[in-house]
Design an enzyme around this catalytic site. Structure first.
Site, short mmCIF file in Angstrom:
data_model
loop_
_atom_site.label_atom_id
_atom_site.label_comp_id
_atom_site.label_asym_id
_atom_site.label_seq_id
_atom_site.Cartn_x
_atom_site.Cartn_y
_atom_site.Cartn_z
N GLU A 1 0.82 -1.20 0.00
CA GLU A 1 0.00 0.00 0.00
C GLU A 1 0.87 1.26 0.00
O GLU A 1 1.86 1.36 0.72
CB GLU A 1 -0.89 -0.03 1.24
N LYS B 1 -9.31 2.66 -2.19
CA LYS B 1 -9.61 2.23 -0.82
C LYS B 1 -10.96 2.78 -0.39
O LYS B 1 -11.24 3.97 -0.53
CB LYS B 1 -8.49 2.71 0.12
N CYS C 1 -5.59 -2.84 2.55
CA CYS C 1 -5.35 -2.77 4.00
C CYS C 1 -6.65 -2.79 4.80
O CYS C 1 -7.25 -3.84 4.97
CB CYS C 1 -4.49 -1.56 4.33
#
Length: 557
Positions: free
Chosen positions: A50, A118, A154
């Site tokens: 990430e 994300k 994540c």
């Protein structure tokens, strides 16, 4: 037959690497090395963690338009350079319609072919992503060859929605890029979350984490792969940079990760200690410092910090300075020199008597009629800080400060004195644990430690009662409860956010708890000005715990 030539096999090269925040060209060069390793191994996809192109956790730096533009240009350049070979997946910021996203870029055929955004933004502990990024929409998988891959970024993999949406829209396995920092017990927490995603979706999952230190945080790697049912297929080591190849095979039940190497996860003391070493080593390396110095008092805290420094940097890069006053015991003098010699550090002896006499004489007309008190004690500490900072300037060495979490919590340290310094490796380590870690280090040695094997911290340092030695026969216990009691109360008040009533119910005396609570709150201004230090817990003193400096609230429960 190579993975790329066989539609029933898929190879991913994982770059568990250590980026430097803001070093976009350096991070791109690391990504290129990983891609070349994947190309040579006939991989279909090379994956980086990430936000890798900028480094993580970049905080407000990522909000600068010039930084965003530089990251995009670097990824586009990588795409061109990596056109002939495997696809490249790399994290970075993306700007669309005036909104800033935490994105995962998929480069294929010389260009950015697709990206994932994300969706779930962490807004706790050390993370402020809700303030920095916009939430991306729930999206579908991307294609590499004939294979459809889902990449929850994540935090997205800590919630059901993104992974389930990816499975429902055709993802055949999950590749999770992470910038997940260490805290004690974090690996098990991650593993449990990822097993849940595998059970819910029925898909294999590959978890890729970065390594290395950034300010107070250390990313501990430990990348792994799970097959449906939650069975571990491969496990990369914690803390080490490594490029690994993961193979998947298509079966009648879908893709399965082939069994690979499974690194052992170290015990808690080894992980904590290595985090301290890694944090200091990377803080030094990434800021350009090569050497450190510290005040070596003959006490346990400075002995442990000196040992951590030698393990991180080598004895030739560590200077230990004893700055005695008339209150410094012969035992402390002997112990400080003994410890410095055992760890192979340079040792200097710099008495403070002349400087202290000069300051006392200078202030005498103003202080006439006043009794000696803590003022005179603090002059000693601040004079030591002045001398150590002078050496730091002259030698180009970073000054380390050595206060443990117990002292940092209650302000048992002198601001502009022994709090002076650029980094504190034990800032998040309570005093009782300092003793335990010293005993552990004397009994353990690993190849990542640059210091010597054996009993590097003299037992006499570990066994003697702690003292600041700023007045005759002084002991820490004169001002504070014994450390097992103090640490127990602080763990409740700080780490668990417990109330005074909770502490009393746990068996602590109310007046002692109230005293510690008072010291905790009135020391906020000191912590606000203190050096950064290694994060070992979820309630370290910096981003994990943010209290106002002016605060008259007290818990009367």
């Amino acid at each position: 037959m190579t993975a790329a030539a066989n539609s029933d096999h898929f190879r991913i090269t994982l770059g568990q690497l250590n980026p430097t925040v803001g070093d976009i060209s350096g991070n791109a060069a690391k990504a290129r090395i990983a891609w070349e390793a994947g190309r040579d191994a006939k991989a279909d996809l090379v994956a980086l963690p990430e936000m890798f192109i900028l480094g993580y956790n970049a905080q407000d730096l990522v909000m600068k338009p010039a930084v965003q533009a530089a990251c995009l240009a670097a990824i586009e350049k990588l795409a061109v350079k990596c056109a002939d070979g495997p696809a490249l997946a790399i994290g970075g910021p993306a700007v669309e319609d005036g909104k800033l996203y935490n994105a995962y870029f998929i480069c294929r055929g010389g260009k950015i072919a697709s990206k994932a955004l994300k969706h779930n933004l962490p807004n706790e502990d050390v993370f402020d992503e809700v303030r920095i990024f916009d939430s991306g929409p729930l999206g579908g998988p991307y294609s590499v060859g004939n294979t459809r891959i889902g990449s929850p970024i994540c935090e997205d993999a800590w919630h059901e929605d993104v992974s389930e949406t990816l499975e429902e829209t055709g993802a055949e396995f999950l590749l999770v890029p992470n910038g997940s920092p260490y805290y004690r017990g974090k690996f098990d927490v991650r593993m449990n979350q990822m097993v849940s995603r595998v059970v819910e979706t029925g898909l294999p999952l590959i978890y890729l984490n970065m390594v290395g230190g950034q300010d107070d945080q250390v990313f501990d790697g430990g990348s792994f792969a799970l097959n449906p049912g939650g069975k571990l297929a491969m496990q990369m080591p914690v803390f080490d940079e490594e490029i690994a190849h993961v193979d998947l095979t298509r079966t009648s039940d879908g893709w399965r990760v082939e069994d690979g190497a499974k690194a052992l996860i170290p015990g808690q003391f080894e992980q904590d200690y290595r985090v301290c070493v890694t944090a200091l080593r990377d803080y030094m390396g990434k800021t350009g410092f090569k050497k450190v110095l510290l005040g070596m008092s003959g006490g346990i805290d400075s002995a442990l910090v000196a040992t951590i420094a030698v393990d991180a940097l080598g004895g030739e890069n560590v200077r230990c300075v004893m700055l005695p006053s008339e209150y410094t015991s012969q035992g402390s003098l002997d112990d400080a020199k003994d410890c410095a010699e055992r760890i192979g550090a340079e040792y200097n002896f710099v008495p403070i008597k002349e400087g202290r006499d000069a300051i006392t004489n200078t202030l005498a007309p103003l202080f006439e009629g006043f009794d000696a008190d803590v003022t005179e004690e603090n002059i000693q500490s601040r004079l030591r800080g002045l001398l150590l900072m002078a050496m730091s300037n002259k030698f180009g060495s970073m000054l380390l400060t050595t206060g443990n979490k117990s002292e940092v919590a209650v302000g048992y340290a002198t601001i502009y004195g022994d709090m002076s310094g650029g980094y504190n490796p034990i800032k998040d380590m309570y005093k009782v644990r300092v003793f335990e870690v010293c005993r552990w280090r004397n009994q353990n040695h690993f190849e990542w430690m640059m210091g010597p094997k054996g009993e590097v911290i003299p037992p006499s340092i570990i066994d003697k009662p702690p003292s600041a030695e700023l007045r005759p026969d002084q002991k820490d216990s004169d001002s504070l409860p014994d450390y097992p009691i103090l640490d127990g109360i602080l763990e409740m008040l700080v780490d668990d956010d417990a109330s005074v009533a909770d502490c009393v119910a746990a068996g602590y005396e109310r007046d002692v708890v109230k005293k510690i609570e008072h010291l905790l709150y009135i020391s906020e201004y000191k912590r606000f000005q203190s050096a950064p230090g290694t994060r070992l817990s979820r309630r370290a003193f910096w981003l994990d715990r943010r209290y106002p400096i002016v605060n008259r609230w007290r818990d009367n429960s």
